[in-house]
Scaffold this motif. Structure first.
Motif, PDB file in Angstrom:
ATOM      1  N   ILE A  23      28.633  61.857  11.652  1.00  6.56           N
ATOM      2  CA  ILE A  23      28.839  62.614  10.379  1.00  6.56           C
ATOM      3  C   ILE A  23      28.997  61.758   9.250  1.00  6.56           C
ATOM      4  CG2 ILE A  23      30.809  64.088   9.497  1.00  6.56           C
ATOM      5  CD1 ILE A  23      29.268  65.315  11.672  1.00  6.56           C
ATOM      6  N   VAL A  24      28.454  62.199   8.052  1.00  9.72           N
ATOM      7  CA  VAL A  24      28.678  61.519   6.910  1.00  9.72           C
ATOM      8  C   VAL A  24      29.644  62.117   5.894  1.00  9.72           C
ATOM      9  CG1 VAL A  24      27.537  60.594   4.569  1.00  9.72           C
ATOM     10  CG2 VAL A  24      26.348  60.480   6.608  1.00  9.72           C
ATOM     11  N   GLY A  25      29.566  63.525   6.137  1.00 11.09           N
ATOM     12  CA  GLY A  25      30.554  64.299   5.238  1.00 11.09           C
ATOM     13  C   GLY A  25      30.375  65.626   5.175  1.00 11.09           C
ATOM     14  N   ARG A  26      31.343  66.787   4.651  1.00  8.92           N
ATOM     15  CA  ARG A  26      30.989  68.105   4.606  1.00  8.92           C
ATOM     16  C   ARG A  26      30.287  68.491   3.347  1.00  8.92           C
ATOM     17  NH1 ARG A  26      34.915  72.515   6.843  1.00  8.92           N
ATOM     18  NH2 ARG A  26      33.616  74.623   6.191  1.00  8.92           N
ATOM     19  N   MET A  27      29.373  69.282   3.480  1.00  9.90           N
ATOM     20  CA  MET A  27      28.649  69.677   2.148  1.00  9.90           C
ATOM     21  C   MET A  27      29.733  70.706   1.385  1.00  9.90           C
ATOM     22  SD  MET A  27      25.550  68.150   2.399  1.00  9.90           S
ATOM     23  CE  MET A  27      24.634  68.967   1.329  1.00  9.90           C
ATOM     24  N   PRO A  28      29.667  70.585   0.184  1.00 13.24           N
ATOM     25  CA  PRO A  28      30.514  71.599  -0.660  1.00 13.24           C
ATOM     26  C   PRO A  28      29.675  72.904  -0.812  1.00 13.24           C
ATOM     27  CG  PRO A  28      29.466  70.009  -2.160  1.00 13.24           C
ATOM     28  CD  PRO A  28      29.106  69.430  -0.657  1.00 13.24           C
ATOM     29  N   TYR A  29      30.633  73.765  -1.200  1.00 17.05           N
ATOM     30  CA  TYR A  29      30.177  75.017  -1.577  1.00 17.05           C
ATOM     31  C   TYR A  29      29.430  75.706  -0.531  1.00 17.05           C
ATOM     32  CZ  TYR A  29      30.722  72.442  -6.090  1.00 17.05           C
ATOM     33  OH  TYR A  29      31.270  71.592  -6.690  1.00 17.05           O
ATOM     34  N   SER A  30      29.819  75.537   0.754  1.00 19.20           N
ATOM     35  CA  SER A  30      29.203  76.310   1.775  1.00 19.20           C
ATOM     36  C   SER A  30      30.334  77.161   2.355  1.00 19.20           C
ATOM     37  CB  SER A  30      28.372  74.967   2.969  1.00 19.20           C
ATOM     38  OG  SER A  30      27.400  74.475   2.228  1.00 19.20           O
ATOM     39  N   SER A  31      29.936  78.378   2.724  1.00 18.70           N
ATOM     40  CA  SER A  31      30.785  79.320   3.285  1.00 18.70           C
ATOM     41  C   SER A  31      30.919  79.067   4.927  1.00 18.70           C
ATOM     42  CB  SER A  31      30.261  80.899   3.178  1.00 18.70           C
ATOM     43  OG  SER A  31      28.972  80.776   3.535  1.00 18.70           O
ATOM     44  N   ASN A  32      29.881  78.319   5.325  1.00 22.76           N
ATOM     45  CA  ASN A  32      30.140  77.962   6.744  1.00 22.76           C
ATOM     46  C   ASN A  32      30.376  76.362   6.702  1.00 22.76           C
ATOM     47  OD1 ASN A  32      29.830  80.440   8.221  1.00 22.76           O
ATOM     48  ND2 ASN A  32      27.652  80.488   7.589  1.00 22.76           N
ATOM     49  N   THR A  34      28.890  72.957   7.031  1.00 18.33           N
ATOM     50  CA  THR A  34      27.719  72.426   6.928  1.00 18.33           C
ATOM     51  C   THR A  34      28.012  70.836   6.723  1.00 18.33           C
ATOM     52  OG1 THR A  34      26.952  74.494   6.030  1.00 18.33           O
ATOM     53  CG2 THR A  34      25.534  72.471   5.566  1.00 18.33           C
ATOM     54  N   PHE A  35      27.361  70.085   7.644  1.00 19.48           N
ATOM     55  CA  PHE A  35      27.631  68.641   7.471  1.00 19.48           C
ATOM     56  C   PHE A  35      26.214  67.870   7.061  1.00 19.48           C
ATOM     57  CE2 PHE A  35      30.824  70.485  10.336  1.00 19.48           C
ATOM     58  CZ  PHE A  35      32.082  70.107   9.694  1.00 19.48           C
ATOM     59  N   LEU A  36      26.494  66.847   6.122  1.00 16.39           N
ATOM     60  CA  LEU A  36      25.497  65.893   5.931  1.00 16.39           C
ATOM     61  C   LEU A  36      25.749  64.673   7.159  1.00 16.39           C
ATOM     62  CD1 LEU A  36      23.249  64.360   4.332  1.00 16.39           C
ATOM     63  CD2 LEU A  36      24.780  63.470   3.030  1.00 16.39           C
ATOM     64  N   VAL A  37      24.688  64.542   7.736  1.00 16.19           N
ATOM     65  CA  VAL A  37      24.821  63.470   9.051  1.00 16.19           C
ATOM     66  C   VAL A  37      23.793  62.471   8.844  1.00 16.19           C
ATOM     67  CG1 VAL A  37      26.030  65.217  10.507  1.00 16.19           C
ATOM     68  CG2 VAL A  37      23.440  64.748  10.739  1.00 16.19           C
ATOM     69  N   LYS A  38      23.903  61.414   9.530  1.00 15.77           N
ATOM     70  CA  LYS A  38      23.004  60.337   9.883  1.00 15.77           C
ATOM     71  C   LYS A  38      22.482  60.508  11.397  1.00 15.77           C
ATOM     72  CE  LYS A  38      24.885  56.562   7.241  1.00 15.77           C
ATOM     73  NZ  LYS A  38      25.362  55.004   7.276  1.00 15.77           N
ATOM     74  N   VAL A  39      21.314  60.593  11.477  1.00 18.23           N
ATOM     75  CA  VAL A  39      20.598  60.677  12.606  1.00 18.23           C
ATOM     76  C   VAL A  39      20.152  59.071  12.814  1.00 18.23           C
ATOM     77  CG1 VAL A  39      18.838  61.773  14.266  1.00 18.23           C
ATOM     78  CG2 VAL A  39      20.093  62.893  12.163  1.00 18.23           C
ATOM     79  N   ILE A  40      20.569  58.542  13.980  1.00 20.68           N
ATOM     80  CA  ILE A  40      20.310  57.217  14.189  1.00 20.68           C
ATOM     81  C   ILE A  40      19.343  57.069  15.422  1.00 20.68           C
ATOM     82  CG2 ILE A  40      21.070  54.694  14.714  1.00 20.68           C
ATOM     83  CD1 ILE A  40      23.703  55.949  13.288  1.00 20.68           C
ATOM     84  N   VAL A  41      18.273  56.400  15.450  1.00 19.07           N
ATOM     85  CA  VAL A  41      17.162  56.375  16.444  1.00 19.07           C
ATOM     86  C   VAL A  41      17.091  55.059  17.039  1.00 19.07           C
ATOM     87  CG1 VAL A  41      15.988  58.515  15.775  1.00 19.07           C
ATOM     88  CG2 VAL A  41      15.218  56.062  14.881  1.00 19.07           C
ATOM     89  N   GLU A  43      18.375  50.385  15.982  1.00 25.34           N
ATOM     90  CA  GLU A  43      19.515  49.592  15.129  1.00 25.34           C
ATOM     91  C   GLU A  43      19.009  49.697  13.786  1.00 25.34           C
ATOM     92  OE1 GLU A  43      19.260  45.848  16.719  1.00 25.34           O
ATOM     93  OE2 GLU A  43      20.740  46.342  18.718  1.00 25.34           O
ATOM     94  N   VAL A  44      17.674  49.977  13.291  1.00 26.54           N
ATOM     95  CA  VAL A  44      17.278  49.644  12.000  1.00 26.54           C
ATOM     96  C   VAL A  44      16.628  51.376  11.482  1.00 26.54           C
ATOM     97  CG1 VAL A  44      16.840  47.402  12.202  1.00 26.54           C
ATOM     98  CG2 VAL A  44      15.011  49.262  12.734  1.00 26.54           C
ATOM     99  N   GLY A  45      16.405  52.305  12.597  1.00 30.12           N
ATOM    100  CA  GLY A  45      15.819  53.362  11.947  1.00 30.12           C
ATOM    101  C   GLY A  45      16.867  54.444  11.907  1.00 30.12           C
ATOM    102  N   GLN A  46      16.889  55.464  10.907  1.00 32.52           N
ATOM    103  CA  GLN A  46      17.677  56.506  10.597  1.00 32.52           C
ATOM    104  C   GLN A  46      17.267  57.357   9.669  1.00 32.52           C
ATOM    105  OE1 GLN A  46      21.505  54.292   9.791  1.00 32.52           O
ATOM    106  NE2 GLN A  46      21.186  54.858   7.620  1.00 32.52           N
ATOM    107  N   CYS A  47      17.699  58.515   9.765  1.00 33.48           N
ATOM    108  CA  CYS A  47      17.228  59.521   8.634  1.00 33.48           C
ATOM    109  C   CYS A  47      18.539  60.353   8.364  1.00 33.48           C
ATOM    110  CB  CYS A  47      15.990  60.381   8.900  1.00 33.48           C
ATOM    111  SG  CYS A  47      16.761  61.702  10.267  1.00 33.48           S
ATOM    112  N   GLN A  48      18.817  61.267   7.457  1.00 37.43           N
ATOM    113  CA  GLN A  48      19.684  62.096   7.126  1.00 37.43           C
ATOM    114  C   GLN A  48      19.196  63.565   7.461  1.00 37.43           C
ATOM    115  OE1 GLN A  48      20.652  61.268   2.740  1.00 37.43           O
ATOM    116  NE2 GLN A  48      22.438  60.260   3.528  1.00 37.43           N
ATOM    117  N   ALA A  49      20.197  64.306   7.839  1.00 45.68           N
ATOM    118  CA  ALA A  49      19.949  65.758   8.466  1.00 45.68           C
ATOM    119  C   ALA A  49      21.151  66.708   7.948  1.00 45.68           C
ATOM    120  CB  ALA A  49      19.680  65.653   9.968  1.00 45.68           C
TER     121      ALA A  49
END
Length: 240
Positions: A23-32, A34-41, A43-49
């Motif tokens: 978990i990176v943080g909760r997205m603002p202004y969302s009724s449900n 909703t979290f911004l997260v890192k997806v780590i595959v 040691e060096v590879g990751q994306c946001q989701a």
């Protein structure tokens, strides 16, 4: 070109399904929730989701719990149509339980549907596809801010948790193409799902919703035109 190549990664679905979620943080202004997260595959590879857990959904009177499955169904529908308008989305067990995980699209928050329609005519063909997609998906909440433009000029649609009702509830800001005839390419895309709603979509909906989706596709194929709204009321609020 498929969505999986447009996000500039060889296997975004594999990353989303198999990476570790942080978990990176909760997205603002969302009724449900909703979290911004890192997806780590590794040691060096990751994306946001974007992670939307079932436990964070607010109850709705007109939609069953499990709105996250509609996010996944929207992705599968976009793929079946060949429109590539919804970022890759999968079902995952995350830090707060089961939910949807969607590839994060980097976009300028100052740009949205209304700026695209006014200032970016190069996006209009993609926006026409989104208008068709929203009718088929019966999108009840296509706000202007739910339309993103990435750095490569690709249009993406997000936030599809309240789609696919069996009752026609279309609410969208995309009315600028109303009464336009569908192109042969549009009709061919619709024919792809006309005989049978793809199982990847149908398995995420109930029987009445699948029947209604098929009826919307049949209407578009029969009339060969984007509908208009004589009431002027089929828009979400707020518009952004």
């Amino acid at each position: 070109m498929s969505a999986t190549s447009r996000v500039a990664h060889s296997d975004p679905l594999g990353v989303l399904r198999n990476g570790d979620i942080e978990i990176v943080g909760r997205m603002p202004y969302s009724s449900n929730a909703t979290f911004l997260v890192k997806v780590i595959v590794d040691e060096v590879g990751q994306c946001q989701a974007i992670y939307k857990p079932l436990k964070g959904e607010q109850p709705l009177w007109d939609f069953e719990p499990g709105l996250f499955r509609r996010e996944i169904a929207a992705y599968e529908l976009s793929e079946a149509l060949g429109f590539d308008l919804v970022p890759p989305t999968v079902e995952r067990d995350g830090p707060f339980g089961e939910g949807s995980l969607q590839w994060f699209i980097e976009a300028d928050p100052q740009l949205h549907y209304f700026t695209f329609i006014e200032d970016h005519p190069e996006t209009h063909d993609q926006l026409r596809q989104m208008a068709i997609f929203d009718i088929v998906a019966n999108n009840t909440d296509r706000k202007g801010g739910h339309v993103l433009l990435d750095s490569a000029g690709n249009i993406w649609g997000i936030d599809h948790g309240v789609c696919f009702s069996d009752e026609f509830k279309l609410r969208t800001v995309i009315w600028d193409f109303a009464t336009e005839k569908l192109t042969e390419e549009h009709l061919a895309a619709l024919e792809n799902i006309a005989q049978q709603v793809p199982l990847e979509v149908a398995n995420l909906l109930n029987e009445d919703e699948v029947i209604a989706l098929k009826e919307r596709v049949d209407w578009l194929l029969e009339n060969k035109v984007l509908p208009y709204d004589p009431s002027g009321r089929r828009v979400p609020w707020p518009l952004l």
